[in-house]
Design an enzyme around this catalytic site. Structure first.
Site, PDB file in Angstrom:
ATOM      1  CG  ASP A 107      -1.985   0.957   1.253  1.00  0.00           C
ATOM      2  OD1 ASP A 107      -2.938   0.762   0.468  1.00  0.00           O
ATOM      3  OD2 ASP A 107      -1.914   1.948   2.022  1.00  0.00           O
ATOM      4  CD  GLU A 153      -2.556   1.618  -3.508  1.00  0.00           C
ATOM      5  OE1 GLU A 153      -3.709   2.055  -3.624  1.00  0.00           O
ATOM      6  OE2 GLU A 153      -1.789   1.977  -2.597  1.00  0.00           O
TER       7      GLU A 153
END
Lengths: 671, 671
Positions: A389, A418
């Site tokens: 993330d 990401e």
């Protein structure tokens, strides 16, 4: 003399007459490794030049790190001083490659000898020169070879006929032997450190399904568990996915927990965002008790693997205010003068339910080690794939260290970045070690945008380190195109993602159920987003795209052309709403041709134009295109053909191209 | 903890959050220096990125080697994480440049503060955070600055009004001071060694004339001397040349001397090739007694300099069989089994009058030193420019060592590479240190060829290290185009060389007298070549191009646009026989537009199309083009205009573009 040695050139280098430059692939002068997958062949090219007109010999060297020995393959000249060589990477892990080259005095001599003979010149002395070369190599060669060389030298120096001597001088076995023992003092070694990271094949070709475990309960309103997830496995595997990615599964913070639709204040029943990691029950190494136990999780991972699904975990290095780290390691956070911890913010926006870690803390080494331990912990639970993330909000060096360190012991583990951020930062993260990367696909809709972006990703140096994973939606991204295009828009974006990218993923069941309502007009957030509440999905809805998805994924599995990114070509089609492209398997045997109607509302038709020569098609013969989606087969002729697509029926063709191999009008004869 | 420090990242590097990459200019990852000329500005660009959203500060550093201190200029962001900075190189010699960047926490804080204030958020604690930053920098700053900073910190922490505190927090002087003392632990230094070689301006802009001194006698059949050459100086200077290049002036070998037209056997009266260097009278450090004494040579060099002509010498590292080195240093040559020295050859061709040196000899260091001494010897005689014969047949490392070593002590000296060889080898030699390079211009005749080649040389990275010197002819090259095109062909090739290249040269008087007969059909050798015999040229021939050449060279001198290679643009013109291009001075004030008829036989006309916007021309206003060759002035309007050129009258226009600055129809108002 002193200056000569000391100042510019140490004597070793000065006498190496061959130069090697323009090596490809090579990322940023060797600063970063290139990426390959187990079983790939690596082709290396370089400009290899020497002064004068002498014959050059060149070798490509490679070895698996840390301790395998070097292997060598000879390189071949192409044109304009460009050389090429290749080898196969057969094992996971890190390889190194290097190049070396030298002037081959013996082959230079052979070439001159031949020309002099052709011109009728006297070569008596010339043959003695050659014998001298052989004698020199004899001194370096092992016994058996030296004896053989000695016999040749004797012929060249002897009393025999000229013809016999010439035949001996040009003997291929002699040439081969002479080439095996070059004078090491004169060998140029290309001096950059070139590395390869060899990932599992799944890092290149993977099909992802993202799902919130807490929404998997059989009964509406009940918090799902890993057991519920197990029950969902056949459904996901049945659609043909091979990676099942879960948002964070850790205990969720209570302090400043967000309510439904990201409300700043939560109701008592609200479950909060899984990215607000950490509570009394534990932090990054714990599972939310509502999902089950660590053992349940391991059981779930094992069951998933039985149906060929790898479970991918979310790595989000941030904590909720209730994360145990806050008390145990206050130095890992940035404290403000009022003795509060600085929560995440992007002024004027505030994320009070999340504390970022202070990567600039004086205790950074402790912090980094702990994060590595988090990853190792989940590896020990059986996880092999991590979706990271927001990696772009943590230091670049951290990722380079973490990933290379992990992969040293676990070369089968890989990470998806990401990083929806600026292009240079995205590419940098990929160079540093991420095996796959999110990218701008979600916002590339028109023919021009798709062509340009995918060409950049698959036809430039970027492909050496950046493997795109194409997502038409995520829990954070419901693109406008999906909001307004209805079911055909979902089909279109699915086909594009699945055929433009060897890796793609969907966030389900929102995707297959064509959920398209945003929180408010102009927003890309889902209304009543699963990020903040438990959902109950009717996965058996007859309008679901699950069968369509299953078919597309089966086509991917059965056609090697769709399993790599490197062989993508766009072809002209005279309608801006239609896009046409082809992909090829490495051996060229499998050719898949896509035509997609980008307009989800109207039927569109147009003439496409295929490069028959490149496709290996005879312009005088018909050829068959077989639509793997709809099972229709068409007999085409020549480069220009008409196609028409009604998005309400089928917005795309995925043609398998079959060359005609017999003249009979029998479709079975097309390969 | 130990692994963290030891294995991948030393703690110093790990905490530097900014990365610097994609630096331009940078040749082969910094392996080679870029080239500039005294007074040039150097613009450097780089991708500079950090994690997250923090504000970055970046500096470009530079210093003159070996011992000047570093100077810093701040870099500015362009777009897409690209940064730019520039500085001027004011002295001859070697410079280094580097880049550094860091996260500017204070400016990041200021930006956040402003946004929070704008959003009406409470910033009381925020201001204390800012005061903390100031206190930290105070600890590093010198006394006076620290005192000032302390005052600001006091305001931020004090009891004053919010407005007053905000004004203080955003004060530019505070920002400036805070930026001056960054925490060095967090500064990223770009770690490649980037060098610049700063050459004299003449290395960029020069006009060469090649002449055989032995053909300069006033009386036919007599061997010319340096005194005769002195008499020729006004003629050469009068044509506007600034470099006078002489083929080798050393004693010429007798053994195996070539006869006229390269006959294998010479007549007793034959003078031989000046490139067969060395005889009883001496070798590379001697002058041929027939030309005069060393003192005569020095006198000639000094006289030439009085009329702004630099004498360039030929450096040909090869000897005749009579070169004193053969006896004094037999180890510098390659001996054959029959106890003869291997003469130069390119089988089946033989050059028996020339012995190549054996650069692979075990005594290579002695040989290299001696060659350096040869160059130093001629530098001591006043020579500053060397034209190097066939550098591509000597080791690359040798040139890198020789040139960098010489330029360390004599940064005003420069070398022209005569390497008519494969492109990669030509470029490599330029990278290694040659300031100028011969090139393929002599064989680039059509519009497509010229456009493509000159674009490669002037609009790609090549221009950072390769400065072309364009020669329409040389003693070795009488191109077919000149053999068949008559006088107009010579004018055409002269204009092309003089306006496409900031440096160009001719081999005279063959060129200005339009000598065009080859030794035999299909050959590029001159008939009765001056390489093998003494010529007597009628330089006052009324058909001579000397006045035309003088005019072209005056145009070059008066127009800065023609004195650099970097600003060359080709424009469309709808006739394949016409080529149209423009050059610009760096400040954009001087714009020169060329139209050349490439057909030496026929009048050609066509419509050209100018990019008015780029040229700063108002599409609604007429503008003047002033032909500096023929003195005609035309009033043009709009982008498309018709031109016609009769090669028998004038095969080219060299227009100075004059923008209209007043509306009156008076030509004096065009600038």
């Amino acid at each position: 003399m002193t200056r000569c040695r000391e100042e510019t050139l140490e004597s070793g280098k000065a006498r190496k007459r061959v130069v090697i430059e323009g090596v490809k692939p090579e990322i940023d002068g060797g600063r970063f490794p290139i990426k390959r997958n187990v079983g790939d062949r690596l082709s290396v090219e370089a400009d290899i030049v020497t002064d004068g007109h002498d014959v050059i010999a060149a070798q490509l060297l490679y070895r698996r790190e840390p301790d395998a020995g070097w292997q060598a393959v000879s390189m071949q000249p192409l044109a304009n001083d460009r050389w090429q060589g290749e080898f196969q990477v057969q094992e996971l892990g890190r390889y190194r490659y290097a190049l070396e080259a030298w002037v081959d005095r013996f082959r230079t001599w052979q070439r001159g000898l031949q020309k002099k003979v052709d011109a009728g010149q006297d070569v008596a002395v010339e043959l003695l020169v050659g014998a001298g070369f052989i004698a020199e190599v004899q001194g370096r060669a092992p016994k058996a070879a030296a004896r053989k060389l000695g016999e040749w030298a004797k012929i060249l120096q002897g009393e025999g006929a000229l013809g016999e001597k010439l035949a001996a001088a040009l003997e291929p076995e002699l040439t081969r032997l002479m080439g095996q023992y070059p004078d090491k003092r004169f060998i140029t070694l290309y001096d950059r450190n070139l590395a390869i990271v060899v990932d599992p094949v799944q890092a290149r070709y993977s099909t992802w399904y993202e799902m919130f475990p807490r929404s998997c309960a059989a009964v509406p309103g009940v918090h799902g568990t890993f057991k519920d997830c197990e029950a969902r496995l056949p459904y996901i595997a049945g659609m043909g996915f091979d990676v099942l990615y879960l948002p964070p599964i850790h205990p969720i913070g209570v302090t400043n927990r967000k309510g439904k639709n990201n409300q700043p204040v939560a109701e008592p029943a609200d479950v909060g965002s899984p990215w607000a990691i950490g509570a009394a029950a534990g932090g990054h190494k714990a599972v939310d008790p509502q999902l089950g136990t660590l053992e349940d999780f391991r059981h779930f991972v094992a069951r998933a693997r039985e149906v060929n699904l790898e479970v991918a975990l979310d790595i989000a290095f941030q904590g909720s205010p209730d994360h145990p780290y806050v008390k145990e390691h206050p130095n890992w956070f940035r404290w403000r003068p009022d003795n509060t911890v600085q929560y995440a913010e992007n002024p004027p926006k505030k994320y009070e339910d999340i504390y970022p870690f202070d990567f600039e803390t004086e205790d950074w080494q402790e912090l980094w080690e702990e994060f590595k331990n988090v990853v190792l912990f989940w590896i020990e639970q059986g996880v092999r794939i991590f979706r990271v993330d927001n990696p772009h909000t943590k230091p670049f060096h951290f990722w380079e260290w973490l990933i290379s360190d992990i992969k040293k012991d676990y070369p089968d583990v890989f990470f998806l970045a990401e990083a929806f951020t600026r292009p240079k930062a995205m590419y940098r993260l990929a160079k540093l070690g991420f095996s796959q990367s999110y990218n701008y696909f979600a916002w590339r809709n028109t023919k021009w945008e798709l062509t340009r972006y995918l060409t950049e990703l698959t036809r430039t140096e970027v492909r050496e380190y950046f493997r795109p994973n194409l997502w038409p939606n995520t829990p954070d991204i419901l693109p406008e195109y999906l909001q307004f295009g209805g079911r055909p828009a979902f089909m279109i974006r699915l086909v594009l993602a699945a055929t433009l990218g060897a890796s793609y993923g969907i966030y389900g069941p929102c995707f297959e159920l064509c959920v398209s309502q945003p929180r408010e007009p102009g927003s890309e957030e889902y209304l009543n987003s699963e990020k903040f509440e438990i959902k109950h999905w009717d996965i058996q809805d007859p309008a679901s795209l699950k069968d369509f998805i299953a078919r597309v994924n089966r086509i991917r599995r059965e056609n090697a052309a769709l399993q790599c990114d490197w062989n993508l070509d766009f072809y002209p089609i005279d309608n801006e709403q239609l896009i046409c492209y082809a992909k090829f398997s490495e051996d060229g045997a499998n050719i898949i041709l896509m035509v997609v109607n980008l307009d989800p509302h109207h039927t569109q038709g147009g003439w496409l134009e295929l490069p028959l020569g490149e496709l290996g098609l005879d312009p005088g013969q018909p050829y068959q295109v077989h639509d793997l989606l709809g099972e229709a087969r068409f007999l085409w002729h020549g480069p220009r053909n008409y196609v028409e697509l009604d998005p309400k029926v089928a917005p795309a063709y995925i043609f398998r191209l079959r060359r005609r191999v017999r003249t009979e009008r029998d479709f079975d004869y097309y390969l």
